[in-house]
Design a protein around this motif. Sequence first.
Motif, mmCIF file in Angstrom:
data_model
loop_
_atom_site.group_PDB
_atom_site.id
_atom_site.type_symbol
_atom_site.label_atom_id
_atom_site.label_comp_id
_atom_site.label_asym_id
_atom_site.label_seq_id
_atom_site.Cartn_x
_atom_site.Cartn_y
_atom_site.Cartn_z
ATOM 1 N N VAL A 129 -45.458 25.879 -11.940
ATOM 2 C CA VAL A 129 -45.013 27.273 -11.898
ATOM 3 C C VAL A 129 -43.735 27.452 -12.714
ATOM 4 N N LEU A 130 -42.764 26.564 -12.521
ATOM 5 C CA LEU A 130 -41.498 26.644 -13.248
ATOM 6 C C LEU A 130 -41.713 26.406 -14.745
ATOM 7 N N PHE A 131 -42.591 25.472 -15.086
ATOM 8 C CA PHE A 131 -42.917 25.224 -16.492
ATOM 9 C C PHE A 131 -43.467 26.497 -17.125
ATOM 10 N N ALA A 132 -44.404 27.155 -16.432
ATOM 11 C CA ALA A 132 -45.025 28.364 -16.962
ATOM 12 C C ALA A 132 -44.016 29.495 -17.139
ATOM 13 N N ILE A 133 -43.089 29.629 -16.196
ATOM 14 C CA ILE A 133 -42.091 30.705 -16.272
ATOM 15 C C ILE A 133 -41.154 30.487 -17.458
ATOM 16 N N ILE A 134 -40.630 29.275 -17.614
ATOM 17 C CA ILE A 134 -39.727 28.990 -18.743
ATOM 18 C C ILE A 134 -40.470 29.112 -20.078
ATOM 19 N N PHE A 135 -41.708 28.643 -20.118
ATOM 20 C CA PHE A 135 -42.512 28.760 -21.342
ATOM 21 C C PHE A 135 -42.712 30.231 -21.713
ATOM 22 N N CYS A 136 -43.064 31.050 -20.744
ATOM 23 C CA CYS A 136 -43.313 32.476 -21.013
ATOM 24 C C CYS A 136 -42.022 33.220 -21.358
ATOM 25 N N GLU A 137 -40.930 32.894 -20.661
ATOM 26 C CA GLU A 137 -39.674 33.597 -20.911
ATOM 27 C C GLU A 137 -39.129 33.314 -22.305
ATOM 28 N N THR A 138 -39.381 32.116 -22.811
ATOM 29 C CA THR A 138 -38.899 31.764 -24.143
ATOM 30 C C THR A 138 -39.955 31.976 -25.224
ATOM 31 N N GLY A 139 -41.224 32.117 -24.827
ATOM 32 C CA GLY A 139 -42.294 32.167 -25.811
ATOM 33 C C GLY A 139 -42.978 33.501 -26.009
ATOM 34 N N VAL A 140 -42.785 34.443 -25.090
ATOM 35 C CA VAL A 140 -43.489 35.737 -25.181
ATOM 36 C C VAL A 140 -42.440 36.845 -25.113
ATOM 37 N N VAL A 141 -42.299 37.621 -26.193
ATOM 38 C CA VAL A 141 -41.188 38.566 -26.289
ATOM 39 C C VAL A 141 -41.199 39.643 -25.223
ATOM 40 N N PHE A 142 -42.385 40.040 -24.727
ATOM 41 C CA PHE A 142 -42.392 41.105 -23.729
ATOM 42 C C PHE A 142 -42.230 40.585 -22.303
ATOM 43 N N LEU A 143 -41.982 39.277 -22.151
ATOM 44 C CA LEU A 143 -41.697 38.705 -20.834
ATOM 45 C C LEU A 143 -40.238 38.255 -20.735
ATOM 46 N N PHE A 144 -39.366 38.946 -21.494
ATOM 47 C CA PHE A 144 -37.946 38.596 -21.517
ATOM 48 C C PHE A 144 -37.262 38.792 -20.167
ATOM 49 N N PHE A 145 -37.916 39.537 -19.256
ATOM 50 C CA PHE A 145 -37.306 39.831 -17.957
ATOM 51 C C PHE A 145 -37.475 38.689 -16.962
#
Length: 214
Positions: free
Chosen positions: A31-47
């Motif tokens: 879960v933590l891996f997915a959150i950090i990956f998405c926060e740094t890798g997908v511009v519309f998930l910056f929140f």
Amino acid sequence: MDFVQLLDMLVHVDKTLGTLIAQYGTLVYAVLFAIIFCETGVVFLFFFPGDTLLFIAGAFCATGHMHPLLLMLLLVTAAVSGSTLNYWIGEAIGHRVFTHDYRWINKDALRRTHEFFEKHGGKTIILARFVPVVRTFAPFVAGVSDMTHARYQLYNVTGALIWVVGLVTAGYFFGNIPQVRDHLTLIVLIGVGVAVVPVLLGGLWKLGRRMLGR
């Protein structure tokens, strides 16, 4: 748990991490891996949370709920791979982001990151790790700005190591101190300011010398 509740828990995972550990056990690493990956890798998930999540995760490592070295390895990998994906997307789209109306891109945040990037060059990739929103857009802008892949990865890996290892370690030793935990964002921003100010002063000094030379 429905989708809305799950999304809310993920967005506020820095506050609900204990619940996630209790419910999902070792799956929390994924879960933590997915959150950090998405926060740094997908511009519309910056929140998605970044700094506070790493800090709180470090605090839970100190209580024995997670293994600190395993957590650091996974999250550094997530941060590097997420930012690399973001860089590739920026490289593929190119300068069209400034001339086309992409609804999924926050133009104001993109412009602010681009201006910061122009001032500080490659250092932005490292410093941006500690600035919410900017760290999500910086890899994208690096790709748009035609920074070479080799040069980008040098700053990308360095920044990810400092960011993840630094904040998880800080959380491990200080995460259970209320005064530090409650003012984490301010502490991080002060640290970034200390790093940025010398760069700005150096730029102003060079600019002043050029003007006097003319």
